[in-house]
Design an enzyme around this catalytic site. Structure first.
Site, PDB file in Angstrom:
ATOM      1  N   THR A 161       1.393  58.138  58.930  1.00  0.00           N
ATOM      2  CA  THR A 161       0.512  58.413  60.060  1.00  0.00           C
ATOM      3  C   THR A 161       0.256  59.910  60.163  1.00  0.00           C
ATOM      4  O   THR A 161       1.191  60.715  60.143  1.00  0.00           O
ATOM      5  CB  THR A 161       1.145  57.903  61.365  1.00  0.00           C
ATOM      6  OG1 THR A 161       1.401  56.499  61.249  1.00  0.00           O
ATOM      7  CG2 THR A 161       0.221  58.151  62.547  1.00  0.00           C
ATOM      8  N   ILE A 338     -10.650  33.850  76.179  1.00  0.00           N
ATOM      9  CA  ILE A 338     -11.284  33.705  77.495  1.00  0.00           C
ATOM     10  C   ILE A 338     -12.705  34.265  77.477  1.00  0.00           C
ATOM     11  O   ILE A 338     -13.614  33.722  78.112  1.00  0.00           O
ATOM     12  CB  ILE A 338     -10.418  34.393  78.577  1.00  0.00           C
ATOM     13  CG1 ILE A 338      -9.126  33.592  78.798  1.00  0.00           C
ATOM     14  CG2 ILE A 338     -11.180  34.552  79.886  1.00  0.00           C
ATOM     15  CD1 ILE A 338      -8.092  34.303  79.645  1.00  0.00           C
ATOM     16  N   GLU A 364       7.088  51.514  62.321  1.00  0.00           N
ATOM     17  CA  GLU A 364       8.307  52.023  62.965  1.00  0.00           C
ATOM     18  C   GLU A 364       9.295  50.899  63.282  1.00  0.00           C
ATOM     19  O   GLU A 364       9.942  50.890  64.326  1.00  0.00           O
ATOM     20  CB  GLU A 364       7.958  52.845  64.210  1.00  0.00           C
ATOM     21  CG  GLU A 364       7.206  54.113  63.851  1.00  0.00           C
ATOM     22  CD  GLU A 364       7.042  55.070  65.007  1.00  0.00           C
ATOM     23  OE1 GLU A 364       7.928  55.077  65.891  1.00  0.00           O
ATOM     24  OE2 GLU A 364       6.052  55.805  65.025  1.00  0.00           O
TER      25      GLU A 364
END
Length: 390
Positions: A161, A338, A364
């Site tokens: 990252t 929904i 992680e």
């Protein structure tokens, strides 16, 4: 037993919420538009501008000790603030932070790496994961061999990252092949990009992407060892451990916002002459989502509380990470259902959350690793049923 936040915690949370609502959420339509055009959600320099604006609000270095100009907030308060950040999909984070293990740097390293990172003048990434060492972090193969006053690094890291943007990396490398990586065989190094490593973008199903870092005879001076030689794995576990209450804190914010959208839609969308929320199938999805959200909230807050109480947080944090990551995936899935076809489009952020939330069960510490930690603690008697009330 008082579950109410203190006046100070409530004030900090509400101020963070005000900032997010006023400064960050208005950017959401433009972020969606840019991402639909395959551009970064924020323009170059925009994150920095927002972070400096937040600094005027008083938010700078949530976890950074006050001696370095930060807020030094307790873990519970940080968790509450990260939940507020999670309520928006704008790729924003508060500034003034540095990797927690950078505070193990010596004075010279602090001047060169820690302080500029806190001020936003430098960008770091943490590199332990390798193509053959993800959940099994002790299986890393990138080596660092001593050559005079230097160390020479060879190997590859992956799924890093921030690796595409970082100008230096905190690299965990094998320094003694004859010793277990977990017991003195690995070391952490501060490695500037201009020392010779390169990054390669990895495209994922989410927005943005991590990097592969390639090291080919990268020469690093001995003064760039972070901590002590042989301390690498211990520092790596300290770095990873923090994310196990921060990540599900962020997940709470995503789930809250998504569920609020579903409630509003269930009240305003009509089929067959009545709101869809009158249908039991929809109503039960809302009820299950709220119940799971609240259960996750208290697991996360308890994990943060163990940090503040000076207790070993690993068991509680693993439960919070496992349940919180699963919860947000289930909630966002229901919210998409929904909303029907519109939930599947890129006109709304639901499909974006759907992709974003899926990562939370992997990075992680995967779900499987959290289950391993939790079960091992129980089987070996490291923890008692009933937690801190046992």
């Amino acid at each position: 037993m008082d579950f109410a936040p203190s006046d100070e915690e409530r004030a900090i949370r509400d101020t963070a919420r005000e900032f997010i609502n006023r400064e960050i959420m208005p950017l959401e339509p433009e972020v969606l538009r840019r991402e639909r055009a395959h551009l970064p959600g924020l323009e170059p320099g925009q994150l920095r501008e927002l972070q400096l604006r937040a600094r005027k609000f008083g938010f700078w270095g949530l976890d950074t000790p006050d001696e370095y100009g930060g807020m030094g907030l307790p873990a519970v308060t940080q968790s509450m603030v990260w939940t507020e950040v999670g309520r928006t999909f704008v790729p924003f984070r508060f500034g003034g932070e540095a990797d927690n293990i950078l505070f193990h740097a010596n004075e010279e390293q602090k001047r060169e790496y820690l302080l500029p990172t806190i001020e936003g003048e430098r960008r770091s990434c943490f590199a332990i994961t390798e193509p053959g060492a993800g959940s099994d972090a002790a299986n890393i193969r990138l080596t660092a061999r001593r050559d005079g006053d230097d160390w020479v690094l060879d190997g590859e890291k992956t799924f890093i990252t921030g690796g595409n943007e970082a100008d230096f990396a905190i690299v965990i490398a094998v320094t003694d092949r004859d010793r277990d990586v977990r017991r003195g065989g690995s070391t952490a190094f501060l490695v500037d990009r201009d020392m010779g490593w390169r990054s390669e973008f990895i495209q994922t199903m989410g927005e943005g992407g991590p990097a592969a870092l390639v090291f080919e005879d990268v020469r690093v001076p001995a003064r760039n060892v972070l901590g002590e030689v042989g301390q690498g794995f211990a520092l790596a576990m300290q770095w990873i451990g923090k994310g196990r209450y921060v990540i599900p804190s962020h997940a709470l914010g995503i789930a809250e916002r998504a569920l609020a959208m579903a409630i509003d839609h269930a009240n305003t969308r009509h089929t067959f002459g009545r709101p869809i929320g009158d249908n039991q199938a929809i109503a039960w999805m809302l009820a299950d989502s709220e119940t799971e959200l609240e259960a996750a909230r208290w697991l996360v807050l308890r994990a943060a509380w163990t940090v503040d109480a000076g207790l070993d947080p690993r068991h509680a944090s693993s439960m919070a990470k496992l349940y919180g990551a699963g919860m947000v995936n289930r909630v966002v899935d229901r919210v998409m259902q929904i909303h029907g076809g519109m939930g599947y489009t890129r006109e709304l952020p639901i499909e974006r959350w759907y992709r974003q939330a899926r990562l939370l069960r992997i990075f992680e510490g995967t779900d499987e690793m959290q289950r391993l930690i939790i079960s091992r603690d129980l089987l070996r008697g490291y923890t008692k049923l009933g937690g801190h009330l046992a």
